[in-house]
Design an enzyme around this catalytic site. Structure first.
Site, mmCIF file in Angstrom:
data_model
loop_
_atom_site.group_PDB
_atom_site.id
_atom_site.type_symbol
_atom_site.label_atom_id
_atom_site.label_comp_id
_atom_site.label_asym_id
_atom_site.label_seq_id
_atom_site.Cartn_x
_atom_site.Cartn_y
_atom_site.Cartn_z
ATOM 1 N N SER A 135 0.858 -1.177 0.000
ATOM 2 C CA SER A 135 0.000 0.000 0.000
ATOM 3 C C SER A 135 0.900 1.235 0.000
ATOM 4 O O SER A 135 1.689 1.434 0.921
ATOM 5 C CB SER A 135 -0.871 -0.046 1.266
ATOM 6 O OG SER A 135 -1.590 1.153 1.422
ATOM 7 N N LYS A 161 -1.101 -0.921 -4.376
ATOM 8 C CA LYS A 161 -2.310 -0.143 -4.055
ATOM 9 C C LYS A 161 -1.856 1.283 -3.822
ATOM 10 O O LYS A 161 -0.873 1.508 -3.116
ATOM 11 C CB LYS A 161 -2.959 -0.743 -2.801
ATOM 12 C CG LYS A 161 -3.815 0.199 -1.949
ATOM 13 C CD LYS A 161 -4.618 -0.583 -0.911
ATOM 14 C CE LYS A 161 -4.783 0.175 0.393
ATOM 15 N NZ LYS A 161 -5.519 -0.614 1.418
ATOM 16 N N LYS A 163 -3.020 5.226 -2.612
ATOM 17 C CA LYS A 163 -4.028 6.008 -1.900
ATOM 18 C C LYS A 163 -4.455 7.156 -2.808
ATOM 19 O O LYS A 163 -3.604 7.780 -3.467
ATOM 20 C CB LYS A 163 -3.424 6.563 -0.609
ATOM 21 C CG LYS A 163 -3.041 5.489 0.394
ATOM 22 C CD LYS A 163 -4.274 4.817 0.970
ATOM 23 C CE LYS A 163 -3.911 3.845 2.091
ATOM 24 N NZ LYS A 163 -5.115 3.241 2.690
ATOM 25 N N ASP A 188 -7.294 3.214 -3.082
ATOM 26 C CA ASP A 188 -8.005 3.281 -1.796
ATOM 27 C C ASP A 188 -8.261 4.746 -1.455
ATOM 28 O O ASP A 188 -7.318 5.535 -1.306
ATOM 29 C CB ASP A 188 -7.148 2.616 -0.707
ATOM 30 C CG ASP A 188 -7.867 2.521 0.639
ATOM 31 O OD1 ASP A 188 -8.997 3.030 0.751
ATOM 32 O OD2 ASP A 188 -7.280 1.936 1.576
ATOM 33 N N GLU A 213 -11.281 0.982 -3.348
ATOM 34 C CA GLU A 213 -11.566 0.714 -1.943
ATOM 35 C C GLU A 213 -12.189 1.936 -1.276
ATOM 36 O O GLU A 213 -11.676 3.052 -1.381
ATOM 37 C CB GLU A 213 -10.235 0.341 -1.267
ATOM 38 C CG GLU A 213 -10.350 -0.341 0.084
ATOM 39 C CD GLU A 213 -8.970 -0.723 0.649
ATOM 40 O OE1 GLU A 213 -8.024 -0.961 -0.144
ATOM 41 O OE2 GLU A 213 -8.835 -0.755 1.880
ATOM 42 N N ASP A 238 -13.863 -1.303 3.099
ATOM 43 C CA ASP A 238 -12.930 -1.446 4.219
ATOM 44 C C ASP A 238 -13.642 -0.871 5.449
ATOM 45 O O ASP A 238 -14.304 -1.597 6.205
ATOM 46 C CB ASP A 238 -11.617 -0.708 3.888
ATOM 47 C CG ASP A 238 -10.618 -0.650 5.036
ATOM 48 O OD1 ASP A 238 -10.955 -1.045 6.160
ATOM 49 O OD2 ASP A 238 -9.472 -0.188 4.817
ATOM 50 N N LYS A 262 -10.230 -6.740 8.172
ATOM 51 C CA LYS A 262 -9.203 -6.344 9.151
ATOM 52 C C LYS A 262 -9.693 -6.800 10.502
ATOM 53 O O LYS A 262 -10.790 -6.420 10.929
ATOM 54 C CB LYS A 262 -9.023 -4.823 9.184
ATOM 55 C CG LYS A 262 -8.277 -4.250 7.997
ATOM 56 C CD LYS A 262 -8.096 -2.751 8.148
ATOM 57 C CE LYS A 262 -7.450 -2.158 6.909
ATOM 58 N NZ LYS A 262 -7.520 -0.686 6.915
ATOM 59 N N GLY A 290 -4.409 -4.151 6.214
ATOM 60 C CA GLY A 290 -3.394 -3.926 7.236
ATOM 61 C C GLY A 290 -3.542 -2.555 7.849
ATOM 62 O O GLY A 290 -4.218 -1.681 7.295
HETATM 63 O O1 OSB Z 1 -7.180 1.873 4.527
HETATM 64 O O2 OSB Z 1 -6.052 0.103 4.331
HETATM 65 C C1 OSB Z 1 -6.212 1.214 4.837
HETATM 66 C C2 OSB Z 1 -3.194 1.997 7.046
HETATM 67 C C3 OSB Z 1 -3.788 2.689 8.067
HETATM 68 C C4 OSB Z 1 -5.147 2.944 8.011
HETATM 69 C C5 OSB Z 1 -5.901 2.484 6.932
HETATM 70 C C6 OSB Z 1 -5.308 1.763 5.909
HETATM 71 C C7 OSB Z 1 -3.916 1.538 5.957
HETATM 72 C C8 OSB Z 1 -3.162 0.845 4.901
HETATM 73 C C9 OSB Z 1 -1.922 0.125 5.329
HETATM 74 O O3 OSB Z 1 -3.452 0.919 3.723
HETATM 75 C C10 OSB Z 1 -1.682 -1.179 4.674
HETATM 76 C C11 OSB Z 1 -0.564 -1.949 5.351
HETATM 77 O O4 OSB Z 1 -0.644 -2.234 6.571
HETATM 78 O O5 OSB Z 1 0.416 -2.265 4.681
HETATM 79 MG MG MG Z 2 -8.426 0.846 3.176
#
Ligand code: OSB
Ligand code: MG
Length: 369
Positions: A135, A161, A163, A188, A213, A238, A262, A290
């Site tokens: 990510s 992925k 953001k 995401d 996402e 999510d 999660k 994660g």
């Molecule tokens: O939306 O998936 C998410 C980290 C903190 C809060 C929300 C998210 C995330 C990540 C981290 O995308 C993914 C990872 O742990 O590698």
């Molecule tokens: Mg997410």
């Protein structure tokens, strides 16, 4: 029998590289570790709540309070350390999923070590490795994002992925896609949009994304359903996939075609497995999300992701993607196949390094039965 002692530890660890989402930029990880002791055995859990209530309403401080006042007293008064019994006893208490999940995870680690079966086996996992993904946060410039993606591809990550947020969405996808036309790519939004952005979000259909996402609020299923009807790209929930009830309703409303599981967000392994089983029955693919966990939380994620319904790339990356030094040994590494191996030992299957935990501890308290 039962848990004799709980240790609650607040830690802070610097990230190797800042992590920015539509919520903002973070330079270090803040979380709680939970240690549950019973008959000479220790189980470890991690509470993924963050400093500020942005991803969800929970914070490290509210999680500490709920554990101290509600969940720890429950487990210390019970004469059983069984995680499923803890789930049943605390079911009627509202909310605070991350706080309770952290304790439940410690109980699962303990149960696995006491019963002599690995966590993956205990959960019904059937994989010896899980597919990794990375990510990538919002960067200062498109060039920096491209460079970072290239580095992760060079390391062997099979899925990227990125953001997105308003003004870092269609154009950035165009930039990434023109440089990397064939990679597995997903985006995401972390709830950064409203239905007013429907036309803009539909433009994302051009980029052959694996999924989009959580475009809308964590409280929403209806607007997601409206968007999914008009979009080809599969929507993945999510933040809104808070429990089996939310997932069932999302499925009925056709708010999404994929679910991110999660364990912290849904309140523990018992609930996570219910969601996994429901999605498997319904033919809805799931993957493990994660929260930039330390090796302790990551180990728990790897065991969960070994269940058969986790068919898409997971946000489970190598320790070196997050930290200069992880809190466990051995650290998690990416295999040549772009996977992470499921540890084979008992419990989480990796050894927490108490010296490293001590070095990043901000607050620690012991609770006795
Ligand atoms: O939306 O998936 C998410 C980290 C903190 C809060 C929300 C998210 C995330 C990540 C981290 O995308 C993914 C990872 O742990 O590698
Ligand atoms: Mg997410």
């Amino acid at each position: 029998m039962g848990v004799e002692r709980i240790e609650l530890i607040q830690v802070e660890i610097p990230y190797l590289h800042f992590f920015e989402t539509s919520f903002g930029r973070e330079h270090s990880k803040s979380c709680l570790l939970v240690k549950a002791f019973s008959e000479g055995v220790v189980g470890y859990g991690e509470v993924v709540a963050e400093r500020s209530p942005l991803y969800s309403y929970e914070t490290t401080a509210t999680a500490w309070l709920m554990l101290e006042e509600v969940f720890i007293p429950d487990i210390l008064a019970a004469d059983s350390e069984d995680p499923a019994s803890f789930y049943r006893r605390t079911r009627s208490l509202k909310g605070h999923p991350m706080a309770r999940a952290g304790l439940e995870l410690a109980l699962w680690d303990l149960a696995s070590k006491k019963r002599g079966v690995s966590l993956s086996r205990l959960y019904g996992g059937d994989k010896s490795e899980v597919v990794s993904g990375v990510s990538v946060g919002i960067q200062d410039s498109p060039e920096q994002l491209l460079r970072r993606i290239q580095d992760f591809l060079d390391e062997g990550y099979p899925r990227i992925k990125i953001k997105i947020k308003p003004d870092w969405d269609v154009r950035i996808c165009e930039t990434v896609r023109s440089r990397f036309p064939d990679i597995l790519l997903q985006v995401d939004a972390n709830a950064a949009y409203t239905l007013a952005s429907l036309p803009l979000l539909k433009e994302l259909d051009r980029f052959q994304l694996q999924m989009l996402e959580q475009p809308f609020s964590d409280q929403d299923l209806w607007d997601h359903s409206r968007l999914q009807r008009e979009m080809q790209t599969p929507i993945c929930l999510d933040e809104s996939a808070k429990s089996l009830d939310w997932v069932r309703q999302a499925h009925t409303l056709e708010s999404c075609r994929i679910i991110n599981i999660k364990v912290g967000r849904v309140g523990g392994i018992v609930e996570a497995r219910k969601i996994h089983n429901f999605c498997r029955e319904q033919g809805v693919p799931v993957w493990c999300g994660g929260m930039l966990e330390t090796g302790i939380g990551r180990a728990h994620n790897v065991h969960l992701a070994s269940l058969p319904g986790f068919t898409l790339s997971n946000d489970i990356s190598a320790s070196s993607r997050y930290y200069a030094q992880d809190l466990v040994e051995p650290e998690f590494a990416l295999t040549d196949e772009g996977t992470i191996r499921v540890p084979e030992g008992l419990g989480i299957g990796v050894e927490p390094r108490e010296d490293r935990i001590a070095a990043c501890t901000l607050r620690r308290e012991v609770f006795l039965a």
